[in-house]
Design a protein around this motif. Structure first.
Motif, mmCIF file in Angstrom:
data_model
loop_
_atom_site.group_PDB
_atom_site.id
_atom_site.type_symbol
_atom_site.label_atom_id
_atom_site.label_comp_id
_atom_site.label_asym_id
_atom_site.label_seq_id
_atom_site.Cartn_x
_atom_site.Cartn_y
_atom_site.Cartn_z
ATOM 1 N N GLU A 310 98.745 41.572 -12.329
ATOM 2 C CA GLU A 310 98.936 42.910 -11.762
ATOM 3 C C GLU A 310 98.219 43.926 -12.643
ATOM 4 O O GLU A 310 98.747 44.343 -13.677
ATOM 5 C CB GLU A 310 100.428 43.231 -11.658
ATOM 6 N N ILE A 311 97.012 44.312 -12.229
ATOM 7 C CA ILE A 311 96.205 45.226 -13.030
ATOM 8 C C ILE A 311 95.777 46.421 -12.196
ATOM 9 O O ILE A 311 95.813 46.400 -10.971
ATOM 10 C CB ILE A 311 94.959 44.526 -13.609
ATOM 11 N N ASP A 312 95.352 47.459 -12.911
ATOM 12 C CA ASP A 312 94.741 48.612 -12.264
ATOM 13 C C ASP A 312 93.217 48.501 -12.443
ATOM 14 O O ASP A 312 92.701 47.470 -12.894
ATOM 15 C CB ASP A 312 95.300 49.901 -12.866
ATOM 16 N N GLU A 313 92.506 49.539 -12.122
ATOM 17 C CA GLU A 313 91.050 49.507 -12.165
ATOM 18 C C GLU A 313 90.543 49.304 -13.591
ATOM 19 O O GLU A 313 90.986 49.970 -14.538
ATOM 20 C CB GLU A 313 90.479 50.808 -11.608
ATOM 21 N N ILE A 314 89.602 48.384 -13.752
ATOM 22 C CA ILE A 314 89.027 48.078 -15.061
ATOM 23 C C ILE A 314 88.008 49.151 -15.435
ATOM 24 O O ILE A 314 87.185 49.566 -14.612
ATOM 25 C CB ILE A 314 88.358 46.690 -15.045
ATOM 26 N N LEU A 315 88.088 49.606 -16.681
ATOM 27 C CA LEU A 315 87.135 50.586 -17.192
ATOM 28 C C LEU A 315 86.052 49.866 -17.995
ATOM 29 O O LEU A 315 86.345 49.193 -18.981
ATOM 30 C CB LEU A 315 87.843 51.606 -18.083
ATOM 31 N N PHE A 316 84.788 50.007 -17.561
ATOM 32 C CA PHE A 316 83.661 49.485 -18.319
ATOM 33 C C PHE A 316 83.046 50.632 -19.129
ATOM 34 O O PHE A 316 82.792 51.710 -18.592
ATOM 35 C CB PHE A 316 82.602 48.890 -17.392
ATOM 36 N N ALA A 317 82.829 50.392 -20.421
ATOM 37 C CA ALA A 317 82.179 51.395 -21.264
ATOM 38 C C ALA A 317 80.681 51.334 -21.021
ATOM 39 O O ALA A 317 80.016 50.354 -21.393
ATOM 40 C CB ALA A 317 82.505 51.134 -22.727
ATOM 41 N N ASP A 318 80.126 52.360 -20.398
ATOM 42 C CA ASP A 318 78.720 52.333 -19.980
ATOM 43 C C ASP A 318 77.760 52.783 -21.070
ATOM 44 O O ASP A 318 76.572 52.455 -21.028
ATOM 45 C CB ASP A 318 78.529 53.237 -18.754
ATOM 46 N N THR A 319 78.258 53.558 -22.026
ATOM 47 C CA THR A 319 77.382 54.105 -23.059
ATOM 48 C C THR A 319 77.930 53.762 -24.434
ATOM 49 O O THR A 319 79.098 53.385 -24.592
ATOM 50 C CB THR A 319 77.284 55.634 -22.938
ATOM 51 N N GLU A 320 77.076 53.935 -25.445
ATOM 52 C CA GLU A 320 77.517 53.693 -26.820
ATOM 53 C C GLU A 320 78.618 54.673 -27.217
ATOM 54 O O GLU A 320 79.519 54.339 -27.971
ATOM 55 C CB GLU A 320 76.333 53.798 -27.783
ATOM 56 N N ASP A 321 78.553 55.893 -26.705
ATOM 57 C CA ASP A 321 79.611 56.877 -27.003
ATOM 58 C C ASP A 321 80.950 56.427 -26.432
ATOM 59 O O ASP A 321 81.995 56.572 -27.086
ATOM 60 C CB ASP A 321 79.236 58.249 -26.431
ATOM 61 N N GLN A 322 80.936 55.886 -25.202
ATOM 62 C CA GLN A 322 82.182 55.397 -24.619
ATOM 63 C C GLN A 322 82.734 54.214 -25.404
ATOM 64 O O GLN A 322 83.938 54.115 -25.647
ATOM 65 C CB GLN A 322 81.949 54.992 -23.164
ATOM 66 N N LYS A 323 81.842 53.330 -25.803
ATOM 67 C CA LYS A 323 82.276 52.185 -26.608
ATOM 68 C C LYS A 323 82.886 52.659 -27.925
ATOM 69 O O LYS A 323 83.943 52.179 -28.343
ATOM 70 C CB LYS A 323 81.094 51.247 -26.876
ATOM 71 N N SER A 324 82.224 53.590 -28.554
ATOM 72 C CA SER A 324 82.721 54.119 -29.827
ATOM 73 C C SER A 324 84.093 54.766 -29.654
ATOM 74 O O SER A 324 84.994 54.598 -30.490
ATOM 75 C CB SER A 324 81.721 55.133 -30.388
ATOM 76 N N ALA A 325 84.274 55.507 -28.553
ATOM 77 C CA ALA A 325 85.553 56.173 -28.298
ATOM 78 C C ALA A 325 86.678 55.160 -28.109
ATOM 79 O O ALA A 325 87.792 55.336 -28.631
ATOM 80 C CB ALA A 325 85.441 57.077 -27.079
ATOM 81 N N LEU A 326 86.398 54.088 -27.357
ATOM 82 C CA LEU A 326 87.433 53.074 -27.137
ATOM 83 C C LEU A 326 87.797 52.361 -28.441
ATOM 84 O O LEU A 326 88.968 52.081 -28.700
ATOM 85 C CB LEU A 326 86.966 52.062 -26.090
ATOM 86 N N TRP A 327 86.803 52.092 -29.263
ATOM 87 C CA TRP A 327 87.102 51.445 -30.543
ATOM 88 C C TRP A 327 87.832 52.395 -31.490
ATOM 89 O O TRP A 327 88.714 51.976 -32.244
ATOM 90 C CB TRP A 327 85.826 50.903 -31.189
ATOM 91 N N ARG A 328 87.473 53.672 -31.464
ATOM 92 C CA ARG A 328 88.211 54.636 -32.290
ATOM 93 C C ARG A 328 89.671 54.705 -31.853
ATOM 94 O O ARG A 328 90.574 54.834 -32.680
ATOM 95 C CB ARG A 328 87.562 56.015 -32.210
ATOM 96 N N MET A 329 89.891 54.624 -30.548
ATOM 97 C CA MET A 329 91.265 54.627 -30.036
ATOM 98 C C MET A 329 92.033 53.424 -30.576
ATOM 99 O O MET A 329 93.147 53.566 -31.091
ATOM 100 C CB MET A 329 91.238 54.599 -28.508
ATOM 101 N N ARG A 330 91.430 52.239 -30.481
ATOM 102 C CA ARG A 330 92.117 51.037 -30.957
ATOM 103 C C ARG A 330 92.332 51.079 -32.465
ATOM 104 O O ARG A 330 93.425 50.787 -32.955
ATOM 105 C CB ARG A 330 91.306 49.784 -30.560
ATOM 106 N N ARG A 331 91.306 51.445 -33.206
ATOM 107 C CA ARG A 331 91.418 51.434 -34.667
ATOM 108 C C ARG A 331 92.350 52.528 -35.169
ATOM 109 O O ARG A 331 92.859 52.444 -36.290
ATOM 110 C CB ARG A 331 90.028 51.599 -35.310
ATOM 111 N N GLY A 332 92.575 53.542 -34.344
ATOM 112 C CA GLY A 332 93.418 54.651 -34.779
ATOM 113 C C GLY A 332 94.888 54.492 -34.475
ATOM 114 O O GLY A 332 95.686 55.389 -34.803
ATOM 115 N N VAL A 333 95.289 53.370 -33.882
ATOM 116 C CA VAL A 333 96.695 53.209 -33.482
ATOM 117 C C VAL A 333 97.625 53.297 -34.692
ATOM 118 O O VAL A 333 98.640 54.007 -34.662
ATOM 119 C CB VAL A 333 96.907 51.882 -32.735
ATOM 120 N N ALA A 334 97.303 52.583 -35.768
ATOM 121 C CA ALA A 334 98.200 52.565 -36.930
ATOM 122 C C ALA A 334 98.404 53.970 -37.499
ATOM 123 O O ALA A 334 99.533 54.369 -37.802
ATOM 124 C CB ALA A 334 97.660 51.624 -38.000
#
Length: 469
Positions: A310-334
């Motif tokens: 049961e999933i919602d729409e998958i987000l693909f990171a199209d640009t390096e900026d989007q990829k960087s933002a998603l990784w910053r989000m993950r790395r910033g959880v702690a």
């Protein structure tokens, strides 16, 4: 054991490294008396900053003669209290050993001192077309020496392995002051006991690492990154094993439950991810390689797998900026969790198929003992970080009930064929849970190994082993 730094000892230390690199003021001692482990502060009696292996050897010989504790202190980003000077003594900072000695492009190796920041090392080898894949979330501030001491992992461990898989050889100052190399700069080595791998993950209890030889890989040219939202967090964990059973080995496969991603978005600027109210978990999935068409085929296969849940729409990171933002989000959880509440972070790891059972059990244990948890981590290799939140718990319940809950979480983890730590180490905060993972014979054997290296127990004492051993 002598914990008092006398004027005589202080003078001898100053003779070894110079007065400018010996610190007894309260501010410096306090700064080097903590890492990122909760709110613990254990200042050493003196902070010393040597600049060479010879100086470290002389310091350790002096400490061994007077039976003074020595605690190796690196980037102070650890989460298990490994760098805390719980018996005071000498806090030996590696700050000045911060050079990349050689990048060997012919043999795909790098020789480095321990205080090089991990991301600095990664960037330096990347300029040569090479790749050091081990990337802890704190890679922008942690030291490579600390990574070796704790056998650090990170998001890309699922495909590329952890620190131990890249360490070929180490220069080490033993607790008696001798300087040794542990192995050879070769990819294969079946010559004698594997002292290199014994030092990796030993948490500064067997010696001080002064030089590191790492193997490198050729860099990959392309990657695809996607964020998959799940309506049920346990289903996100179930999907992890299903992806591997479909024949895909992602370069990263990260789990974040709803609170983790919400807190990260609020904490970090520039993250624009729209999450529906009833989404309860996410998988951040990356595949990498040199052929874009192959990566797209793998991404499509992953989509086919997760669409069975049961999933919602998958987000693909199209640009390096989007990829960087998603990784910053993950790395910033702690950091996001830390900014919201007093917390304790546990570092559980189980076979990946058991992740849903572990997550469900953690929530049930939290309900039993009255605490809330925020879970996230490297789901691809079964490594789930459990942040236990104090929130509105009373100080008494925080002190008495939470440790009972942590013990039950670890008991559940071990019952699922897992263990206490996947990458943070045991250090000071987890040592009294070691009886859950090991029986007395195993613990005594480990303690006896330490005695061979460190007969006077001066090197980072009070870590790893339960107080009863």
């Amino acid at each position: 054991m002598t914990t008092q730094i006398t004027p005589e000892i202080l003078q001898k230390l100053q003779q070894i490294v110079g007065e400018s690199f010996v610190f007894t003021d309260e501010e410096t001692r306090s700064n080097y008396g903590h890492d990122e482990t909760e709110d613990y502060v254990f200042p050493p009696g003196v902070v010393i900053k040597p600049a060479s292996v010879q100086e470290i050897s002389e310091i350790v010989k002096l400490a061994n003669e007077y039976k003074i504790p020595v605690v190796p202190i690196g980037g102070r980003t650890g989460l298990s209290g490994g760098a805390l000077s719980i018996h005071q003594g000498i806090g030996l900072s590696t700050d000045r050993l911060n050079k990349i000695i050689e990048i060997d492009e012919r043999n795909l190796q790098v020789i480095t001192e321990p205080a090089v920041i991990t991301q600095v090392l990664q960037d330096a080898v990347l300029e040569k077309g090479l790749f050091y894949p081990v990337d802890p979330s704190s890679r922008g501030s942690c030291f490579i020496g600390g990574n070796v001491a704790e056998n650090a992992g990170g998001a890309r461990a699922v495909k590329y392995g952890v620190t131990k898989d890249y360490v070929l050889n180490l220069e080490v100052v033993l607790p008696t002051g001798e300087i040794i190399w542990t192995g050879a700069n070769t990819l294969k080595n079946s010559t004698g006991y594997n002292l290199t791998q014994l030092m990796v993950g030993s948490e500064g209890t067997l010696g001080i690492i002064t030089k590191i030889v790492l193997k490198l890989l050729p860099k990959n040219s392309h990657n695809v990154l996607m964020l998959v939202p799940f309506y049920k967090a346990e289903q996100a964990c179930e999907a992890v094993s299903a992806i591997f059973r479909a024949g895909i080995v992602p370069s990263a496969l990260e789990f974040m439950e709803r609170d983790a991603i919400d807190w990260a978005i609020r904490f970090i600027e520039g993250i624009n991810v729209d999450i529906k109210d009833n989404i309860q978990g996410h998988l951040l999935i990356e595949v990498d390689g040199n052929y874009p068409e192959v990566l797209m085929q793998e991404a499509e296969k992953i989509m086919n797998v997760v669409e069975d849940f049961e999933i919602d729409e998958i987000l693909f990171a199209d640009t390096e900026d989007q990829k960087s933002a998603l990784w910053r989000m993950r790395r910033g959880v702690a950091e996001a969790v830390k900014s919201n509440s007093v917390y304790k972070e546990e570092d559980t790891v189980v076979p990946r198929y058991e992740l849903p059972t572990l997550l469900k059990g953690i929530k049930e244990i939290g309900s039993k003992y009255g605490f809330k948890s925020v879970c996230y981590g490297h789901a691809g290799d079964g490594n789930l970080h459990v942040n236990i939140i104090k929130a509105d718990m009373t100080d008494e319940n925080w002190k008495t009930e939470v440790p009972k809950g942590i013990r039950e979480i670890f008991e559940l983890t071990v019952s699922l064929k897992g263990t206490l730590s996947g990458e943070h180490g045991i250090g000071y905060v987890q040592k009294n849970f070691m009886d859950i993972a090991f029986d007395n014979a195993q613990l005594v054997l480990m303690k006896n190994i330490k005695k061979v290296f460190d007969p006077n127990n001066i090197m980072n004492p009070g870590k790893i082993f339960p107080d009863s051993i």
